[in-house]
Design a protein around this motif. Structure first.
Motif, PDB file in Angstrom:
ATOM      1  N   GLN A 134      92.542 -17.241  38.782  1.00 11.72           N
ATOM      2  CA  GLN A 134      93.590 -16.340  38.305  1.00 11.72           C
ATOM      3  C   GLN A 134      93.001 -15.161  37.533  1.00 11.72           C
ATOM      4  OE1 GLN A 134      96.478 -18.653  36.095  1.00 11.72           O
ATOM      5  NE2 GLN A 134      96.704 -20.154  37.738  1.00 11.72           N
ATOM      6  N   ILE A 135      91.985 -15.425  36.712  1.00 14.56           N
ATOM      7  CA  ILE A 135      91.333 -14.355  35.951  1.00 14.56           C
ATOM      8  C   ILE A 135      90.646 -13.379  36.896  1.00 14.56           C
ATOM      9  CG2 ILE A 135      89.454 -13.861  34.331  1.00 14.56           C
ATOM     10  CD1 ILE A 135      90.185 -16.545  32.958  1.00 14.56           C
ATOM     11  N   ARG A 136      89.988 -13.909  37.926  1.00 15.60           N
ATOM     12  CA  ARG A 136      89.318 -13.055  38.907  1.00 15.60           C
ATOM     13  C   ARG A 136      90.339 -12.176  39.640  1.00 15.60           C
ATOM     14  NH1 ARG A 136      87.128 -16.835  41.855  1.00 15.60           N
ATOM     15  NH2 ARG A 136      85.339 -17.082  40.470  1.00 15.60           N
ATOM     16  N   GLN A 137      91.469 -12.756  39.986  1.00 13.69           N
ATOM     17  CA  GLN A 137      92.517 -11.992  40.665  1.00 13.69           C
ATOM     18  C   GLN A 137      93.054 -10.885  39.759  1.00 13.69           C
ATOM     19  OE1 GLN A 137      96.128 -14.202  41.556  1.00 13.69           O
ATOM     20  NE2 GLN A 137      96.545 -12.949  43.344  1.00 13.69           N
ATOM     21  N   GLY A 140      90.525  -8.081  39.414  1.00  7.85           N
ATOM     22  CA  GLY A 140      90.524  -7.238  40.604  1.00  7.85           C
ATOM     23  C   GLY A 140      91.673  -6.245  40.599  1.00  7.85           C
ATOM     24  N   GLN A 141      92.840  -6.675  40.145  1.00  3.96           N
ATOM     25  CA  GLN A 141      93.990  -5.773  40.067  1.00  3.96           C
ATOM     26  C   GLN A 141      93.755  -4.681  39.030  1.00  3.96           C
ATOM     27  OE1 GLN A 141      97.111  -8.590  39.245  1.00  3.96           O
ATOM     28  NE2 GLN A 141      97.417  -9.117  41.402  1.00  3.96           N
ATOM     29  N   ILE A 145      93.694  -0.546  39.543  1.00  6.83           N
ATOM     30  CA  ILE A 145      94.473   0.391  38.726  1.00  6.83           C
ATOM     31  C   ILE A 145      93.565   1.485  38.176  1.00  6.83           C
ATOM     32  CG2 ILE A 145      95.789   0.620  36.581  1.00  6.83           C
ATOM     33  CD1 ILE A 145      96.873  -2.216  37.094  1.00  6.83           C
ATOM     34  N   ALA A 146      92.408   1.084  37.656  1.00  7.99           N
ATOM     35  CA  ALA A 146      91.466   2.056  37.088  1.00  7.99           C
ATOM     36  C   ALA A 146      90.973   3.027  38.153  1.00  7.99           C
ATOM     37  CB  ALA A 146      90.291   1.326  36.446  1.00  7.99           C
ATOM     38  N   ALA A 206      86.247  -0.778  28.888  1.00 14.78           N
ATOM     39  CA  ALA A 206      86.677  -2.169  29.021  1.00 14.78           C
ATOM     40  C   ALA A 206      88.101  -2.207  29.561  1.00 14.78           C
ATOM     41  CB  ALA A 206      86.598  -2.878  27.674  1.00 14.78           C
ATOM     42  N   LEU A 207      88.339  -3.112  30.497  1.00 14.27           N
ATOM     43  CA  LEU A 207      89.657  -3.222  31.121  1.00 14.27           C
ATOM     44  C   LEU A 207      90.396  -4.494  30.718  1.00 14.27           C
ATOM     45  CD1 LEU A 207      88.728  -2.122  34.767  1.00 14.27           C
ATOM     46  CD2 LEU A 207      89.516  -0.692  32.872  1.00 14.27           C
TER      47      LEU A 207
END
Length: 240
Positions: A134-137, A140-141, A145-146, A206-207
């Motif tokens: 879930q964290i990886r997904q 990626g999102q 966005i960035a 940082a995202l």
């Protein structure tokens, strides 16, 4: 242990450049350290997050008791949850473990047993793997966005929690960072990571700090406006 010169590596989602070594590079480095008998500390906090990274360099020597010592270090605080202050050290077969245990005990008597027990249970039951997915997904999102908002060509790993943005030579990165901070944005200049007097003109973004995608988008749009404004030539009024 490690009383001789050693090599320190961050081979996966390097901080700050986000670079990840391919398999060929890892194998080439291992051949060099074998030839020169150099000890290595492989600091790999993002390997689990990357998902597609090549096996660690330490894995190349796990079956040998005579190869160069590669100490593999990883942690769950970078890829699972910041509050999980649980790290792991894989000692190479060629090295005795007692001096390392003595060194660790001199720093801390023992890790927090409740935390270690909980993490071990989550790993064994598969919960940690599901959270990691879930964290990886989500990461990626956030990267998508960035990429859709920031100008230029950000350098990033598809599942990384930060990115590296090279700046135009015309930009004053310190002025840019000051402007960003005045608007409540936190970015880091390249000189923080560079031991030399001259550092590349770039910033680390940082995202993972924004609590949701909507607030991340707002923050990135503010930063994009700052970057675009800073890149425009300044108009100087003529004095007559």
């Amino acid at each position: 242990f490690l009383c001789c010169p050693f090599l320190y590596l961050v081979p996966t989602i390097h901080n700050p450049t986000t670079a990840t070594m391919p398999q060929s590079r890892r194998e080439a480095i291992y051949k060099v350290i074998m030839r020169h008998d150099v000890a290595v500390i492989e600091d790999d906090p993002y390997w689990l997050l990357a998902g597609d990274a090549a096996p660690p360099i330490a894995a190349l020597g796990l079956s040998s008791t005579s190869g160069p010592p590669v100490f593999y270090v990883s942690t769950l605080s970078k890829c699972l949850a910041p509050g999980l202050r649980t790290a792991y050290l894989v000692v190479p077969p060629s090295e005795p473990i007692e001096p390392i245990l003595d060194a660790l005990r001199s720093l801390s008597l023992m890790p927090a047993q409740t935390m270690v027990s909980s993490v071990t249970h989550w790993i064994q039951e598969g919960a940690a793997q599901e959270w990691m997915r879930q964290i990886r997904q989500d990461a990626g999102q956030r990267q998508k966005i960035a990429a859709s908002i920031l100008p230029g060509k950000p350098i990033a790993h598809p599942y990384g929690l930060h990115l590296w943005l090279e700046l135009s030579p015309k930009l004053d990165q310190y002025r840019l960072i000051q402007t960003a901070q005045e608007q409540g944005l936190g970015v880091t200049s390249s000189d923080v990571f560079c031991p030399y007097e001259s550092s590349p003109g770039a910033i680390r973004i940082a995202l993972g700090g924004a609590p949701d995608h909507a607030r991340l988008q707002v923050a990135l749009e503010k930063l994009a406006d700052i970057l675009l404004s800073a890149d425009k030539p300044q108009r100087i009024a003529a004095i007559v």
